[in-house]
Design an enzyme around this catalytic site. Structure first.
Site: not given
Ligand code: GLN
Length: 482
Positions: A76, A151, A175
């Site tokens: 990420k 997210s 998330s």
């Protein structure tokens, strides 16, 4: 080969059925072919990946095997990576290259994994749909008109579409679990402090925690074992010994007592309820005992979270001032204008909204009314979980109130967006570990089952998840067959 799990790829590499270079090239090609439609990657690190794969192959030829030698993964874009751009989904860090690796990155690199890219995400991890990214929306591989969740939307979509066998994520209020649920894969957020946050760009430091996305519980267990552990560079990381989660979760399943909070089911969508109930029946027939419990205050979770998280983010994001790093506005007359223009030009609307809410909640005169109250609710929520875990081993519920929603559907209604985290935020407020695994479908879109454990009970969560995946095949479904 792209359908193989991390555990299968590990064996294939060890038996020399495939080289790291072959695997790395395969996944890079899939990303190049398929990602223009999904937009799950911000940066593809082809050259870096090929170089690393060659080094690993050379090691293997000399008989040197690391625990995860040669297996590709995506990070990420919130984890700092030396020599590779780290944007956090923001214009603010569009050109930022960190001088060091995050601990999670370092650990997986040392385990022999090959980073093929950095995944798209909501700006500074603020969002539930991956629509707040400066780098554009990510699409849900099951239906490209739908959001992948957020997210960590890019990390989830890329694993779901088989562009990569596994990826990392972060979870401040859901998330990891919410996008895992919406894209039909596994995502685990461990106990607060289980994994070091060093080099993980901060959103709300008392809630943030790193975790992973995979397609099976066993794979999650393998990766979690490698990223967990005390780190002298993160004073909140725990000194608790790290079990071998993979060995634990594949042991013979021991009967468990599982609590179902009535608050998670009240008013739930009919189809989601039906799918959930069917899964309870399966588990009941196979060694689980269920008990109704109550987490009365969990309904206040989103309200408390939306004060605590913005308060912490308003402080954490004050470092982006246009002076030390990140975006710097041009043609400014003085230092104050530099701050104002840099921040106004480089932060997106959701980040600005959170900074404003946080600053307001912390300001003199409002602190007691908002921040202090939210902290009290946080404590009550923690206490309720603590009481529940005196009676049950794990807690189960749907991860999200419904399946993925359409792109654009909630962008003008922040409250509706925030409410998609209603089942996930409480565990962050209490610092508990939780995981989402695929449990079925509604209108051809995946649904997730959330398993919540007591502090440091990741092994129990993973054991139930693995047991469930032995009984069902939802985790094997791929969007490409759809
Ligand atoms: N969706 C939540 C938010 O927007 C959670 C985000 C997260 O876990 N990083 O705050």
């Amino acid at each position: 080969m792209h359908n193989k799990t991390v555990s299968e790829l590990k064996k294939a590499i060890e038996k020399k059925e495939v080289s790291s270079l072959e695997l790395t090239s395969l996944f890079i090609n899939r990303i190049k072919n398929m990602d223009p439609e999904l937009n799950s990657f911000i940066t593809l690190t082809e050259e870096h990946a090929i170089d690393k794969a060659k080094i690993i192959d050379k090691e293997i030829s000399k008989g040197i095997l690391r625990p995860l030698s040669g297996i590709p993964l995506a990070q990420k874009d919130i984890f700092c990576t030396k020599d590779i751009k780290t944007t956090c989904g923001s214009k603010m860090l569009d050109n930022f290259i960190s001088p060091y690796d995050a601990t999670v990155v370092e650990k997986l690199n040392d385990a022999g994994m090959v980073i093929v890219g950095k995944t798209n995400m909501d700006e500074f991890a603020m969002g539930s749909s991956n629509e707040t990214s400066f780098f554009g929306d990510v699409k849900n591989p099951w239906d490209k008109d739908y959001v992948p969740g957020g997210s960590s939307g890019g990390s989830a979509a890329s694993v779901s579409a088989r562009l990569i066998p596994c990826s990392t994520g972060t979870d401040t209020g859901g998330s990891i679990r919410q996008p895992a649920s919406l894209t039909g894969i596994c995502g685990i957020k461990p106990t607060y402090g289980r994994v070091s946050r060093f080099g993980m760009i901060a959103f709300a430091s008392s809630l943030d925690q790193a975790g992973v996305f995979t397609r099976t519980a066993e794979d999650s267990a393998i990766l979690l074992t490698h990223i967990s552990g005390f780190d002298p560079k993160d004073s909140t990381s725990s000194k608790n010994p790290v079990p071998d989660y993979a060995a634990d979760c594949t042991k013979k399943f021991k009967s468990l007592i599982i609590g179902i909070p009535s608050e998670f089911l009240d008013g739930l969508d009919d189809k989601v309820r039906e799918v959930f109930d069917e899964n309870i029946r399966i588990l009941e027939k196979n060694g689980c005992k269920f008990k109704k419990i109550s987490l009365k205050s969990s309904k206040l979770g989103v309200s408390a979270y939306q004060v605590v998280a913005p308060a912490e983010c308003s402080s954490n994001l004050s470092r982006y001032d246009g002076v030390r790093f990140g975006y710097r506005a041009k043609n400014v007359k003085n230092i104050e204008e530099l701050y104002k223009k840099s921040r106004s030009e480089a932060f997106g609307p959701e980040v600005k909204r959170r900074i404003l809410i946080g600053t307001y909640a912390l300001s003199a005169g409002y602190y007691d009314a908002y921040y202090l109250k939210a902290q009290k609710i946080r404590k009550i929520i923690s206490n309720e979980f603590e009481d529940a875990f005196k009676e049950v081993d794990l807690i189960l519920g749907p991860t999200t109130p419904d399946t993925a929603f359409k792109l654009g559907e909630k962008t003008n209604d922040p409250i509706a967006m925030y409410l998609s985290d209603v089942f996930t935020v409480s565990t962050n407020l209490a610092g508990l570990p939780a995981m989402s695994i695929p449990m079925g479908f509604k209108n051809n879109l995946p649904l997730g089952l959330q398993i919540i454990g007591n502090h440091f009970d990741e092994s129990k969560i993973l054991s139930l998840a693995h047991h469930y995946q032995n009984l069902t095949d939802w985790h094997t479904k791929s969007p490409q067959e759809n």
